[in-house]
Scaffold this motif. Structure first.
Motif, mmCIF file in Angstrom:
data_model
loop_
_atom_site.group_PDB
_atom_site.id
_atom_site.type_symbol
_atom_site.label_atom_id
_atom_site.label_comp_id
_atom_site.label_asym_id
_atom_site.label_seq_id
_atom_site.Cartn_x
_atom_site.Cartn_y
_atom_site.Cartn_z
ATOM 1 N N LYS A 1 0.842 -1.196 0.000
ATOM 2 C CA LYS A 1 0.000 0.000 0.000
ATOM 3 C C LYS A 1 0.879 1.250 0.000
ATOM 4 C CE LYS A 1 -3.974 -2.067 2.379
ATOM 5 N NZ LYS A 1 -4.092 -3.068 1.437
ATOM 6 N N VAL A 2 0.334 2.311 -0.558
ATOM 7 C CA VAL A 2 0.995 3.617 -0.540
ATOM 8 C C VAL A 2 -0.012 4.628 0.002
ATOM 9 C CG1 VAL A 2 0.359 4.153 -2.944
ATOM 10 C CG2 VAL A 2 2.283 5.335 -1.889
ATOM 11 N N HIS A 3 0.486 5.552 0.798
ATOM 12 C CA HIS A 3 -0.354 6.657 1.263
ATOM 13 C C HIS A 3 0.513 7.898 1.346
ATOM 14 C CE1 HIS A 3 1.307 6.481 5.381
ATOM 15 N NE2 HIS A 3 1.339 5.191 5.175
ATOM 16 N N GLY A 4 -0.136 9.045 1.293
ATOM 17 C CA GLY A 4 0.625 10.280 1.338
ATOM 18 C C GLY A 4 -0.246 11.496 1.200
ATOM 19 N N PHE A 5 0.385 12.581 0.783
ATOM 20 C CA PHE A 5 -0.276 13.873 0.610
ATOM 21 C C PHE A 5 0.223 14.488 -0.690
ATOM 22 C CE2 PHE A 5 -0.640 18.480 1.432
ATOM 23 C CZ PHE A 5 -1.995 18.548 1.686
ATOM 24 N N MET A 33 -4.053 7.595 -1.462
ATOM 25 C CA MET A 33 -3.834 6.220 -1.029
ATOM 26 C C MET A 33 -4.014 5.305 -2.219
ATOM 27 S SD MET A 33 -7.226 7.230 -0.286
ATOM 28 C CE MET A 33 -6.927 8.090 1.187
ATOM 29 N N GLY A 34 -3.463 4.131 -2.113
ATOM 30 C CA GLY A 34 -3.574 3.170 -3.203
ATOM 31 C C GLY A 34 -2.637 2.013 -2.973
ATOM 32 N N GLY A 35 -2.225 1.393 -4.042
ATOM 33 C CA GLY A 35 -1.335 0.250 -3.946
ATOM 34 C C GLY A 35 -0.131 0.435 -4.843
ATOM 35 N N TYR A 36 0.759 -0.528 -4.784
ATOM 36 C CA TYR A 36 1.904 -0.539 -5.688
ATOM 37 C C TYR A 36 2.330 -1.979 -5.907
ATOM 38 C CZ TYR A 36 5.021 -1.421 -1.723
ATOM 39 O OH TYR A 36 5.638 -1.976 -0.629
ATOM 40 N N THR A 37 2.984 -2.196 -7.043
ATOM 41 C CA THR A 37 3.589 -3.493 -7.322
ATOM 42 C C THR A 37 5.078 -3.264 -7.503
ATOM 43 O OG1 THR A 37 3.209 -3.285 -9.699
ATOM 44 C CG2 THR A 37 1.516 -4.435 -8.413
ATOM 45 N N LEU A 38 5.846 -4.254 -7.080
ATOM 46 C CA LEU A 38 7.292 -4.129 -7.089
ATOM 47 C C LEU A 38 7.889 -5.441 -7.573
ATOM 48 C CD1 LEU A 38 9.675 -2.317 -6.175
ATOM 49 C CD2 LEU A 38 9.513 -3.410 -3.946
ATOM 50 N N ALA A 39 8.800 -5.351 -8.534
ATOM 51 C CA ALA A 39 9.542 -6.511 -9.030
ATOM 52 C C ALA A 39 10.950 -6.027 -9.348
ATOM 53 C CB ALA A 39 8.871 -7.104 -10.261
ATOM 54 N N LEU A 43 8.652 -0.574 -10.527
ATOM 55 C CA LEU A 43 7.664 -0.098 -9.551
ATOM 56 C C LEU A 43 6.505 0.526 -10.302
ATOM 57 C CD1 LEU A 43 6.849 0.779 -6.597
ATOM 58 C CD2 LEU A 43 8.169 2.865 -7.023
ATOM 59 N N ARG A 44 5.307 0.156 -9.910
ATOM 60 C CA ARG A 44 4.104 0.761 -10.484
ATOM 61 C C ARG A 44 3.112 1.035 -9.359
ATOM 62 N NH1 ARG A 44 3.914 0.890 -15.964
ATOM 63 N NH2 ARG A 44 5.206 -0.601 -17.045
ATOM 64 N N PHE A 45 2.517 2.223 -9.412
ATOM 65 C CA PHE A 45 1.467 2.567 -8.465
ATOM 66 C C PHE A 45 0.130 2.172 -9.080
ATOM 67 C CE2 PHE A 45 4.973 5.359 -7.345
ATOM 68 C CZ PHE A 45 5.055 5.117 -5.981
ATOM 69 N N THR A 46 -0.762 1.646 -8.241
ATOM 70 C CA THR A 46 -2.035 1.138 -8.741
ATOM 71 C C THR A 46 -3.188 1.690 -7.908
ATOM 72 O OG1 THR A 46 -1.930 -0.815 -7.308
ATOM 73 C CG2 THR A 46 -0.990 -1.033 -9.517
ATOM 74 N N GLN A 47 -4.312 1.838 -8.527
ATOM 75 C CA GLN A 47 -5.562 2.222 -7.874
ATOM 76 C C GLN A 47 -5.390 3.414 -6.932
ATOM 77 O OE1 GLN A 47 -6.720 -1.481 -6.082
ATOM 78 N NE2 GLN A 47 -7.519 -2.282 -8.001
ATOM 79 N N LEU A 48 -4.713 4.456 -7.419
ATOM 80 C CA LEU A 48 -4.545 5.654 -6.596
ATOM 81 C C LEU A 48 -5.872 6.383 -6.466
ATOM 82 C CD1 LEU A 48 -1.135 7.059 -7.895
ATOM 83 C CD2 LEU A 48 -1.574 5.774 -5.798
ATOM 84 N N VAL A 103 1.506 15.795 -9.526
ATOM 85 C CA VAL A 103 2.003 14.708 -8.663
ATOM 86 C C VAL A 103 1.299 13.405 -9.033
ATOM 87 C CG1 VAL A 103 2.011 13.813 -6.299
ATOM 88 C CG2 VAL A 103 2.741 16.166 -6.748
ATOM 89 N N LEU A 104 -0.028 13.445 -9.134
ATOM 90 C CA LEU A 104 -0.780 12.220 -9.441
ATOM 91 C C LEU A 104 -0.440 11.695 -10.837
ATOM 92 C CD1 LEU A 104 -4.240 13.095 -7.863
ATOM 93 C CD2 LEU A 104 -2.557 11.408 -7.048
ATOM 94 N N ALA A 105 -0.308 12.584 -11.809
ATOM 95 C CA ALA A 105 0.052 12.143 -13.166
ATOM 96 C C ALA A 105 1.417 11.464 -13.153
ATOM 97 C CB ALA A 105 0.044 13.330 -14.119
ATOM 98 N N ASN A 106 2.376 12.045 -12.408
ATOM 99 C CA ASN A 106 3.701 11.439 -12.353
ATOM 100 C C ASN A 106 3.681 10.103 -11.622
ATOM 101 O OD1 ASN A 106 4.901 13.395 -13.871
ATOM 102 N ND2 ASN A 106 5.836 14.473 -12.174
ATOM 103 N N LEU A 107 2.961 10.017 -10.518
ATOM 104 C CA LEU A 107 2.880 8.736 -9.807
ATOM 105 C C LEU A 107 2.268 7.664 -10.699
ATOM 106 C CD1 LEU A 107 1.792 9.777 -6.187
ATOM 107 C CD2 LEU A 107 4.066 9.048 -6.959
ATOM 108 N N ASN A 108 1.240 8.033 -11.456
ATOM 109 C CA ASN A 108 0.590 7.069 -12.353
ATOM 110 C C ASN A 108 1.486 6.650 -13.511
ATOM 111 O OD1 ASN A 108 -2.034 6.408 -11.302
ATOM 112 N ND2 ASN A 108 -2.576 8.548 -11.627
ATOM 113 N N SER A 109 2.509 7.444 -13.818
ATOM 114 C CA SER A 109 3.391 7.124 -14.946
ATOM 115 C C SER A 109 4.642 6.334 -14.539
ATOM 116 C CB SER A 109 3.830 8.415 -15.646
ATOM 117 O OG SER A 109 4.806 9.112 -14.881
ATOM 118 N N VAL A 110 4.855 6.149 -13.251
ATOM 119 C CA VAL A 110 6.087 5.523 -12.760
ATOM 120 C C VAL A 110 6.189 4.072 -13.225
ATOM 121 C CG1 VAL A 110 7.251 4.713 -10.647
ATOM 122 C CG2 VAL A 110 6.358 7.040 -10.780
#
Length: 151
Positions: A73-77, A84-90, A94-99, A117-124
């Motif tokens: 899970k990820v959370h922040g401001f 809040m949302g999730g992330y996958t890691l391999a 790294l990818r953020f999911t369901q923000l 910020v949200l656009a960049n997190l979604n593009s990671v």
């Protein structure tokens, strides 16, 4: 005989004191080489976004930040709202999911910051460390830089 016991007791006390001192110093880990941060369970404060420095605006209630937890899970401001949302890691992928976030309205500069910020997190697509900085990457190029904060 009594003299020999006194001598042995004194020698034993000195040896134990010296041994304790040597043990306590040598048992300390070398923390200079061990990072005190990790990807998860670290408070990451945004310092750069799309190559530009990020500072708090006067009307901003707190700094832009994220924390990733061990359970995916990820959370922040984001500058305006909680995220809040999730992330996958391999590996370093790294990818953020369901923000998702709260939906409070803020002044236009903070809404713009949040949107970016949200656009960049979604593009990671990956990450790397640079000292105590977390660099979020999109296809190998930096999109955001976060600094670890000690609480």
């Amino acid at each position: 005989m009594l003299h020999r016991l006194t001598y042995l007791s004194l020698a034993a006390a000195i040896a134990m004191t010296g041994g304790c001192a040597a043990t306590s110093d040598s048992a300390k880990p070398d923390t200079a080489l061990t990072p005190s941060y990790s990807l998860t369970n670290t408070y990451w404060k945004l310092t750069e976004l799309d190559g530009a420095p990020v500072t708090m605006a006067p009307q901003q209630e707190r700094e832009v930040r994220i924390t990733l937890t061990d359970d995916g899970k990820v959370h922040g401001f984001t500058g305006c709202n909680q995220v809040m949302g999730g992330y996958t890691l391999a590996g370093t992928a790294l990818r953020f999911t369901q923000l998702a976030g709260t939906r409070m309205a803020c002044p236009p500069p903070l809404m713009q910051l949040e949107s970016t910020v949200l656009a960049n997190l979604n593009s990671v697509t990956g990450y790397r460390f640079d000292g105590e900085y977390l660099i979020l990457l999109k296809d190998g190029s930096p999109v955001a830089r976060f600094e670890s904060v000690y609480l």
